[in-house]
Design a protein around this motif. Structure first.
Motif, PDB file in Angstrom:
ATOM      1  N   LEU A  41      23.157 -23.920  -4.872  1.00  0.00           N
ATOM      2  CA  LEU A  41      23.245 -24.848  -3.747  1.00  0.00           C
ATOM      3  C   LEU A  41      22.380 -26.082  -4.003  1.00  0.00           C
ATOM      4  CD1 LEU A  41      24.162 -25.600  -0.935  1.00  0.00           C
ATOM      5  CD2 LEU A  41      22.342 -24.129  -0.033  1.00  0.00           C
ATOM      6  N   SER A  42      21.179 -25.871  -4.522  1.00  0.00           N
ATOM      7  CA  SER A  42      20.267 -26.974  -4.820  1.00  0.00           C
ATOM      8  C   SER A  42      20.853 -27.909  -5.878  1.00  0.00           C
ATOM      9  CB  SER A  42      18.925 -26.410  -5.291  1.00  0.00           C
ATOM     10  OG  SER A  42      18.028 -27.427  -5.601  1.00  0.00           O
ATOM     11  N   THR A  43      21.570 -27.370  -6.846  1.00  0.00           N
ATOM     12  CA  THR A  43      22.201 -28.179  -7.886  1.00  0.00           C
ATOM     13  C   THR A  43      23.279 -29.087  -7.291  1.00  0.00           C
ATOM     14  OG1 THR A  43      21.770 -26.509  -9.570  1.00  0.00           O
ATOM     15  CG2 THR A  43      23.530 -28.088 -10.041  1.00  0.00           C
ATOM     16  N   VAL A  44      24.109 -28.550  -6.424  1.00  0.00           N
ATOM     17  CA  VAL A  44      25.144 -29.349  -5.768  1.00  0.00           C
ATOM     18  C   VAL A  44      24.497 -30.446  -4.930  1.00  0.00           C
ATOM     19  CG1 VAL A  44      26.962 -29.294  -4.007  1.00  0.00           C
ATOM     20  CG2 VAL A  44      26.867 -27.519  -5.779  1.00  0.00           C
ATOM     21  N   GLU A  45      23.460 -30.101  -4.185  1.00  0.00           N
ATOM     22  CA  GLU A  45      22.768 -31.091  -3.352  1.00  0.00           C
ATOM     23  C   GLU A  45      22.166 -32.212  -4.195  1.00  0.00           C
ATOM     24  OE1 GLU A  45      21.426 -27.861   0.061  1.00  0.00           O
ATOM     25  OE2 GLU A  45      20.039 -28.414  -1.536  1.00  0.00           O
ATOM     26  N   ALA A  46      21.571 -31.866  -5.323  1.00  0.00           N
ATOM     27  CA  ALA A  46      20.955 -32.867  -6.201  1.00  0.00           C
ATOM     28  C   ALA A  46      22.013 -33.741  -6.874  1.00  0.00           C
ATOM     29  CB  ALA A  46      20.093 -32.177  -7.257  1.00  0.00           C
ATOM     30  N   ASN A  47      23.120 -33.141  -7.330  1.00  0.00           N
ATOM     31  CA  ASN A  47      24.161 -33.903  -8.026  1.00  0.00           C
ATOM     32  C   ASN A  47      24.838 -34.929  -7.142  1.00  0.00           C
ATOM     33  OD1 ASN A  47      23.767 -32.705 -10.474  1.00  0.00           O
ATOM     34  ND2 ASN A  47      25.474 -31.297 -10.306  1.00  0.00           N
ATOM     35  N   TRP A  48      24.997 -34.615  -5.878  1.00  0.00           N
ATOM     36  CA  TRP A  48      25.692 -35.520  -4.966  1.00  0.00           C
ATOM     37  C   TRP A  48      24.739 -36.185  -3.976  1.00  0.00           C
ATOM     38  CZ3 TRP A  48      28.275 -31.429  -7.152  1.00  0.00           C
ATOM     39  CH2 TRP A  48      29.439 -31.771  -7.828  1.00  0.00           C
ATOM     40  N   ASP A  49      23.429 -36.149  -4.297  1.00  0.00           N
ATOM     41  CA  ASP A  49      22.408 -36.825  -3.491  1.00  0.00           C
ATOM     42  C   ASP A  49      22.508 -36.444  -2.008  1.00  0.00           C
ATOM     43  OD1 ASP A  49      20.165 -38.423  -3.269  1.00  0.00           O
ATOM     44  OD2 ASP A  49      21.323 -40.234  -2.869  1.00  0.00           O
ATOM     45  N   LEU A  50      22.635 -35.142  -1.762  1.00  0.00           N
ATOM     46  CA  LEU A  50      22.694 -34.613  -0.405  1.00  0.00           C
ATOM     47  C   LEU A  50      21.317 -34.101  -0.002  1.00  0.00           C
ATOM     48  CD1 LEU A  50      25.933 -32.482  -0.886  1.00  0.00           C
ATOM     49  CD2 LEU A  50      25.763 -34.745   0.168  1.00  0.00           C
ATOM     50  N   GLY A  51      21.047 -34.030   1.253  1.00  0.00           N
ATOM     51  CA  GLY A  51      19.804 -33.441   1.718  1.00  0.00           C
ATOM     52  C   GLY A  51      19.872 -31.928   1.602  1.00  0.00           C
ATOM     53  N   ASN A  52      18.722 -31.271   1.646  1.00  0.00           N
ATOM     54  CA  ASN A  52      18.725 -29.812   1.602  1.00  0.00           C
ATOM     55  C   ASN A  52      18.884 -29.248   3.007  1.00  0.00           C
ATOM     56  OD1 ASN A  52      16.053 -29.218   2.853  1.00  0.00           O
ATOM     57  ND2 ASN A  52      15.299 -30.320   1.062  1.00  0.00           N
ATOM     58  N   LEU A  53      19.156 -27.970   3.081  1.00  0.00           N
ATOM     59  CA  LEU A  53      19.348 -27.312   4.366  1.00  0.00           C
ATOM     60  C   LEU A  53      18.024 -26.884   4.984  1.00  0.00           C
ATOM     61  CD1 LEU A  53      22.475 -25.132   3.544  1.00  0.00           C
ATOM     62  CD2 LEU A  53      22.370 -27.307   4.758  1.00  0.00           C
ATOM     63  N   GLY A  54      16.927 -27.104   4.256  1.00  0.00           N
ATOM     64  CA  GLY A  54      15.612 -26.775   4.781  1.00  0.00           C
ATOM     65  C   GLY A  54      15.268 -25.300   4.705  1.00  0.00           C
ATOM     66  N   GLN A  55      16.013 -24.556   3.946  1.00  0.00           N
ATOM     67  CA  GLN A  55      15.770 -23.121   3.812  1.00  0.00           C
ATOM     68  C   GLN A  55      15.409 -22.816   2.353  1.00  0.00           C
ATOM     69  OE1 GLN A  55      15.750 -21.047   6.527  1.00  0.00           O
ATOM     70  NE2 GLN A  55      16.051 -22.931   7.680  1.00  0.00           N
ATOM     71  N   GLY A  56      16.005 -21.782   1.799  1.00  0.00           N
ATOM     72  CA  GLY A  56      15.702 -21.366   0.435  1.00  0.00           C
ATOM     73  C   GLY A  56      16.077 -22.375  -0.624  1.00  0.00           C
ATOM     74  N   ASP A  57      16.989 -23.269  -0.305  1.00  0.00           N
ATOM     75  CA  ASP A  57      17.430 -24.266  -1.288  1.00  0.00           C
ATOM     76  C   ASP A  57      16.410 -25.377  -1.471  1.00  0.00           C
ATOM     77  OD1 ASP A  57      18.062 -25.039   1.377  1.00  0.00           O
ATOM     78  OD2 ASP A  57      19.341 -26.626   0.599  1.00  0.00           O
ATOM     79  N   ARG A  58      15.484 -25.509  -0.557  1.00  0.00           N
ATOM     80  CA  ARG A  58      14.517 -26.612  -0.587  1.00  0.00           C
ATOM     81  C   ARG A  58      13.599 -26.540  -1.801  1.00  0.00           C
ATOM     82  NH1 ARG A  58      11.011 -26.918   4.599  1.00  0.00           N
ATOM     83  NH2 ARG A  58      10.654 -24.835   3.855  1.00  0.00           N
ATOM     84  N   SER A  59      13.194 -25.343  -2.185  1.00  0.00           N
ATOM     85  CA  SER A  59      12.205 -25.200  -3.256  1.00  0.00           C
ATOM     86  C   SER A  59      12.770 -24.574  -4.518  1.00  0.00           C
ATOM     87  CB  SER A  59      11.030 -24.352  -2.765  1.00  0.00           C
ATOM     88  OG  SER A  59      11.491 -23.067  -2.393  1.00  0.00           O
ATOM     89  N   GLU A  60      14.059 -24.349  -4.574  1.00  0.00           N
ATOM     90  CA  GLU A  60      14.645 -23.690  -5.738  1.00  0.00           C
ATOM     91  C   GLU A  60      14.848 -24.641  -6.908  1.00  0.00           C
ATOM     92  OE1 GLU A  60      15.542 -20.525  -6.753  1.00  0.00           O
ATOM     93  OE2 GLU A  60      14.314 -20.012  -5.046  1.00  0.00           O
ATOM     94  N   GLU A  61      14.758 -24.083  -8.081  1.00  0.00           N
ATOM     95  CA  GLU A  61      15.052 -24.800  -9.324  1.00  0.00           C
ATOM     96  C   GLU A  61      16.539 -25.109  -9.370  1.00  0.00           C
ATOM     97  OE1 GLU A  61      14.270 -26.417 -13.048  1.00  0.00           O
ATOM     98  OE2 GLU A  61      12.792 -25.459 -11.765  1.00  0.00           O
ATOM     99  N   HIS A  62      16.894 -26.354  -9.633  1.00  0.00           N
ATOM    100  CA  HIS A  62      18.310 -26.659  -9.809  1.00  0.00           C
ATOM    101  C   HIS A  62      18.594 -26.984 -11.266  1.00  0.00           C
ATOM    102  CE1 HIS A  62      16.664 -30.715  -9.030  1.00  0.00           C
ATOM    103  NE2 HIS A  62      17.583 -31.095  -9.892  1.00  0.00           N
ATOM    104  N   THR A  63      19.841 -26.919 -11.605  1.00  0.00           N
ATOM    105  CA  THR A  63      20.263 -27.188 -12.978  1.00  0.00           C
ATOM    106  C   THR A  63      20.309 -28.697 -13.166  1.00  0.00           C
ATOM    107  OG1 THR A  63      21.624 -25.215 -12.812  1.00  0.00           O
ATOM    108  CG2 THR A  63      21.989 -26.623 -14.707  1.00  0.00           C
ATOM    109  N   SER A  64      19.219 -29.274 -13.590  1.00  0.00           N
ATOM    110  CA  SER A  64      19.120 -30.732 -13.672  1.00  0.00           C
ATOM    111  C   SER A  64      19.920 -31.321 -14.832  1.00  0.00           C
ATOM    112  CB  SER A  64      17.653 -31.152 -13.803  1.00  0.00           C
ATOM    113  OG  SER A  64      17.080 -30.571 -14.943  1.00  0.00           O
ATOM    114  N   GLU A  65      20.345 -30.486 -15.775  1.00  0.00           N
ATOM    115  CA  GLU A  65      21.092 -30.990 -16.930  1.00  0.00           C
ATOM    116  C   GLU A  65      22.491 -31.418 -16.556  1.00  0.00           C
ATOM    117  OE1 GLU A  65      19.605 -27.972 -16.987  1.00  0.00           O
ATOM    118  OE2 GLU A  65      17.886 -28.466 -18.207  1.00  0.00           O
ATOM    119  N   LEU A  66      23.010 -30.922 -15.431  1.00  0.00           N
ATOM    120  CA  LEU A  66      24.397 -31.229 -15.067  1.00  0.00           C
ATOM    121  C   LEU A  66      24.445 -32.346 -14.069  1.00  0.00           C
ATOM    122  CD1 LEU A  66      25.856 -27.645 -14.771  1.00  0.00           C
ATOM    123  CD2 LEU A  66      25.878 -29.168 -16.730  1.00  0.00           C
TER     124      LEU A  66
END
Length: 66
Positions: A41-66
């Motif tokens: 979820l964090s990867t999708v949010e980062a790729n499309w410049d979306l905000g986080n949901l404020g839950q577990g996705d806020r601090s998770e490692e995302h796949t920054s290579e994609l």
């Protein structure tokens, strides 16, 4: 493509990334970094410049290579 069909305690998520979004140096490679469902979820949010949901996705490692 993502699938998660394991019922084991050491559940693993497999992801296959295809297309131009994958940089040439990453073709035919494996990433052994530990990711969770929130990481996806964090990867999708980062790729499309979306905000986080404020839950577990806020601090998770995302796949920054994609």
């Amino acid at each position: 493509m993502t699938w998660d069909e394991s019922e084991e305690q050491t559940n693993q998520i497999y992801v296959l990334s295809l297309g131009q979004v994958v940089p040439e140096p990453l073709h035919n490679t494996t990433d052994s970094t530990y990711y969770t469902h929130y990481s996806q979820l964090s990867t999708v949010e980062a790729n499309w410049d979306l905000g986080n949901l404020g839950q577990g996705d806020r601090s998770e490692e995302h796949t920054s290579e994609l």
